[in-house]
Design an enzyme around this catalytic site. Structure first.
Site, PDB file in Angstrom:
ATOM      1  N   GLY A   1       8.506 -22.623   7.184  1.00  0.00           N
ATOM      2  CA  GLY A   1       9.608 -21.596   6.754  1.00  0.00           C
ATOM      3  C   GLY A   1       9.487 -21.377   5.398  1.00  0.00           C
TER       4      GLY A   1
ATOM      5  N   GLY B   1       9.918 -24.767   3.442  1.00  0.00           N
ATOM      6  CA  GLY B   1       9.396 -26.269   3.636  1.00  0.00           C
ATOM      7  C   GLY B   1       8.686 -25.792   4.896  1.00  0.00           C
TER       8      GLY B   1
ATOM      9  N   ASP C   1      22.942 -18.195   8.816  1.00  0.00           N
ATOM     10  CA  ASP C   1      21.515 -17.879   9.021  1.00  0.00           C
ATOM     11  C   ASP C   1      21.085 -18.155  10.412  1.00  0.00           C
ATOM     12  OD1 ASP C   1      18.924 -16.994   8.391  1.00  0.00           O
ATOM     13  OD2 ASP C   1      18.185 -18.838   7.698  1.00  0.00           O
TER      14      ASP C   1
END
Length: 885
Positions: free
Chosen positions: A623, A626, A739
């Site tokens: 991502g 991470g 999100d």
């Protein structure tokens, strides 16, 4: 020489303790500094907070003292035993070399068999060179010639271990310090206690109570313990509340009697004892039990896990307490942020409401005064007509006060006649005053109920929010007094206020125009005649005009005083709100993030102590912040997913720490991915950076992969319902996700959905207006920095478009955008995904409503959820939803 593997594994256990002790000490130091700054720098700005809340944002003294004691305690191995030979044998086995003399070299036996023992206390420490010295405990080294100083030695000379007869008392109390270059001694010191007749056990243990964490070993050389030794063990348990590892150093015989003795004193568990790995058992209450090692050959298997558990228990308890303090105060900061945000929003509205409602009340009462003059005239005429006969009778029967009457009714003087007339006039005026006032009050009764009560409650709230300012209290009290005087018409009329006196004085002046030619006799008929003339001389029109005029004057005066007082109150609130906003910013941008980072560190330390460092498996995905790896098992849970995040700066550290706190604070929910724990890896990338490892529930795949593989309509609609349920739960906890997208919805093997990645998740009161999220799913107001939880409804609308399309292909309107900036510009202008031919009309209407450009027009998720259920029942059959659940 013993196997060197033994001290190596034991050394590793102490090394881990010392390393984690350093992290704990650093966290405690920063925590104390944080609370000190809060106490010193913000005591004045936090004055608006509740006293109880403010006292909670502190480090309880007893907890601070306990934690300071834990982090300052150095680990020690304390060796006790039935006799010196057993102690020395255990010490040699522990260090893996024959350092202390055994058998005939050690001299005579000690205890009951060998008489008085003269062997002193021994203390083993680390040093580059091997040396011996005598030193007073915790004080200074004594200048004393030892036998070891005279030449080389491999075993400590017997005469240096013993107290000589000629030594003075100071040298008799001295302990023998033995410095060795040994790996175990680099991590821990070892102390061998003397026999009881050299130094009473109570005195020997006194030195072990301050600043040390003892690993207590007791060497057993006989089949059972004597009564004196059992008494010593009881003293040991009372002085040092730590478990004891009992070790048999002799080879002969079984250990049945010894086991029974120790179990009866509850020094070891009465059950089977240790597990197969040698780890000690624990009591049901969680307190660690002692263990019994039946031979020196098994010392490694028993001592290493025993030591690890003693050290771990101490650090876990400290880390848990520290994390509890962090979490409690962090939750309090978040609650205060909500309170301050509400104060900043509601106070200006209260002031405006007060001003507006007072204006409405003033206009309403002024309209009554202007409109009802004619009604008042008719009311006065009607009142006089209905009361006339009763007034005449009352006047006729009136007993005058302060006048001495003659028996035939003649007055004493003309002055008394005037007094009599005045008293009759007062009777009429007072009765008329009461009757007219009651009717006038009834005409504005509804105004008192609908305006004044609300105004007073609102003013009370404004007054309570400025307790530090006496000036504001005076202003608010004065304001309420003005309201009581101006608008409680009933009180004003009935209390004989200045208003009453002013216009009823005019009435008496009208009555005074009645002239008397000759002093009459004071009879009942005369009283009735005076009252009759007074009533007839009253002008209802003038009375009504006078009442309304005085009413208007009083209203204007009160209205002006109200406005002036409100302005003064508003000025006081303006300064207070500026201070509140400044404190709110500090809480959001400094206090809460710093404390969240400390909380993340203390929680991660607790997790790694309890469960160890997780092992990374194959990479599952990447991502923006991470990498996600597979983790077979951790903390008894399997399989797990491990998200590795390397925060590049303090801001990302703080955001991650707050995310972790919000996620860990959430109750378990079937529509959210469970977060099992966290570990901070200080050796990431060879120690060049620090990574935070978040261990969470492992699911089958994400929604993006699921849509690519193909999902049925029923499965897609059920996923939509799951996502709505998850978002609703977050909102019920005061959190925004910010999100919601395909990659952040995970599916289990039954294709039921769970929301993950709460990286942008925050309470509304803690948001700084930052622009976060994935561009395609971002609501237009996100770009302004002013938004609420409806941004998640917008993002769900976009997600629902993908679910209805059954594909991961971008909407055509978004696919045409060459850059992220162009996409943002088009979204702000109203660009939305297109309608596809496969869309059901009701589904299209729902997604259109969700991505409405006006946040206030988007449907609440409590409305979206039943809408989705009805769509699913219609498209997939009535029983499909129940069957799926």
């Amino acid at each position: 020489m013993e196997n060197p593997q033994k001290p190596r594994e034991l050394t590793r256990a102490f090394n881990h303790y010392n390393k984690h002790s350093g992290f704990l000490k650093k966290n405690l130091k920063e925590t104390i500094l944080f609370f000190r700054e809060i106490r010193q720098n913000h005591s004045n700005t936090c004055a608006a907070a509740e006293p109880g809340q403010l006292s909670c944002i502190s480090f309880p003294r007893q907890d601070e003292e306990y934690l300071q004691n834990v982090v300052s305690s150095a680990p020690y191995i304390l060796i006790l035993g039935q006799d010196c030979s057993a102690r020395y044998q255990l010490l040699n086995c522990l260090l893996g070399e024959r350092l202390l003399p055994l058998g005939p070299e050690a001299g005579g036996a000690c205890g009951a068999e060998g008489g008085a023992c003269r062997r002193r206390k021994l203390c083993f420490t680390h040093g580059r060179q091997t040396r011996l010295s005598l030193a007073l405990p915790g004080q200074y080294e004594l200048v004393h010639q030892l036998a070891a100083h005279c030449g080389r030695w491999d075993t400590v000379p017997r005469q240096d271990l013993e107290i000589q007869e000629c030594e003075d008392p100071a040298q008799r109390l001295a302990e023998l310090e033995i410095t060795l270059h040994h790996t175990l001694l680099q991590e821990v010191k070892i102390m061998v206690l003397p026999c009881r007749n050299v130094q009473p056990l109570e005195e020997a243990l006194e030195d072990c109570k301050r600043g040390i964490l003892p690993i207590v070993l007791y060497a057993v050389s006989r089949e059972s313990l004597s009564a004196q030794q059992l008494e010593d063990l009881q003293t040991l348990r009372e002085s040092l509340p730590f478990p004891v590892c009992f070790i048999r150093v002799s080879d002969g015989g079984g250990g049945g009697a010894l086991f029974t003795q120790l179990a009866s004193l509850q020094l070891i568990s009465a059950s089977a004892g240790n597990c197969a790995c040698g780890a000690p058992a624990a009591q049901s209450a969680g307190r660690m039990q002692g263990v019994l090692c039946d031979s020196l050959e098994r010392l490694q298997r028993v001592l290493v896990p025993f030591t690890r558990q003693v050290l771990q228990n101490q650090q876990v308890e400290a880390a848990t307490l520290l994390n509890t303090i962090h979490c409690r105060c962090l939750d309090l900061f978040i609650i205060q942020a909500f309170d301050m945000q509400r104060d900043l929003q509601i106070t200006p509205r209260r002031l405006e409401y007060t001003r507006e409602k007072e204006g409405e009340l003033f206009c309403s009462l002024m309209a009554i005064a202007n409109r009802k003059q004619e009604e008042m005239k008719e009311m006065i005429v009607e009142t006089l007509s209905s009361m006339k006969e009763q007034l005449l009778e009352d006047a006729q029967n009136l007993d005058f006060t302060d006048i001495i009457m003659s028996s035939n009714g003649e007055p004493v003087s003309s002055k008394d006649i005037k007094v009599c007339i005045s008293q009759i006039q007062d009777l009429i005026v007072n009765r008329l005053n009461q009757a007219v006032a009651n009717k006038l009050t009834n005409s504005v009764d509804y105004l008192r109920e609908s305006f004044v009560g609300t105004l007073e409650r609102c003013l009370g709230s404004l007054e309570k929010s400025t307790p530090e300012s006496c000036a504001h209290n005076v202003t608010s009290n004065h304001l309420k007094q003005i309201l009581n005087a101006a608008y409680h018409v009933e009180v004003t009329f009935h209390s004989g206020s200045s208003v009453t006196r002013l216009f009823w004085e005019q009435i008496k002046q009208i009555i005074h125009r009645i002239t008397w030619v000759n002093p009459p006799a004071i009879t009942a008929e005369w009283k009735r005649k005076v009252a009759q003339d007074a009533i007839e001389s009253l002008s209802a029109a003038k009375l009504a005009k006078s009442i309304c005029s005085q009413f208007r004057t009083r209203l204007n005066s009160s209205h002006e005083a109200f406005a002036a007082s409100l302005r003064q109150l508003e000025e006081g609130h303006t300064g207070r709100l500026e201070r509140t906003e400044d404190l709110w910013l500090r809480v959001r941008k400094d206090h809460a993030p710093r404390l969240a980072r400390l909380s993340l560190e203390s929680r991660s330390l607790r997790d790694i102590l309890l469960h160890g460092k997780p092992k990374l498996g194959r990479e599952l995905g990447r991502g923006q912040y991470g990498v996600v790896y597979l983790c077979d098992s951790w903390a008894g849970r399997h399989p797990c997913a491990l998200k590795s995040v390397v925060p590049p700066d303090d801001k990302h550290w703080n955001d991650l720490a707050l995310e972790f706190h919000y996620t860990r604070s959430l109750p378990k929910h079937e529509r959210l991915v469970n977060l099992h724990g966290s570990v901070i890896d200080h050796s990431y990338s060879g120690g060049s950076s620090i990574a935070v490892l978040l261990i969470m529930e492992r699911l089958h795949r994400d929604l993006y992969t699921g849509l690519k593989a193909g999902l049925s309509l029923k499965e897609r609609l059920l996923i939509a319902l799951d996502v709505v349920e998850g978002i609703r739960f977050l909102h019920s906890q005061g959190l925004l996700h910010r999100d919601i997208k395909l990659k952040n919805v995970l599916l289990d093997k039954q294709n039921r959905a769970k929301i993950t990645d709460l990286g942008f998740c925050k309470p509304e009161a803690m948001m700084s207006g930052s622009i976060v999220g994935t561009p395609i799913h971002m609501a237009p107001e996100l770009f302004t920095g002013k938004y609420d939880n409806s941004v998640d409804v917008y993002a769900f609308g976009i997600l629902f478009w993908y679910l209805c399309s059954g594909s991961v292909k971008l909407p055509e309107a978004f696919e045409k955008c060459a850059s992220k900036d162009q996409l943002w510009t088009n979204v702000k202008k109203g660009c939305r995904p297109e309608r596809l031919p496969v869309f059901d009309e009701e589904c299209w209407q729902l997604m259109e409503a969700c991505w409405n450009g006006d946040p206030s027009q988007r449907p609440l998720l409590g409305i979206v959820q039943p809408g989705l259920q009805s769509i699913m029942e219609r498209l997939c059959g009535e029983k499909s939803l129940e069957d799926s659940n």
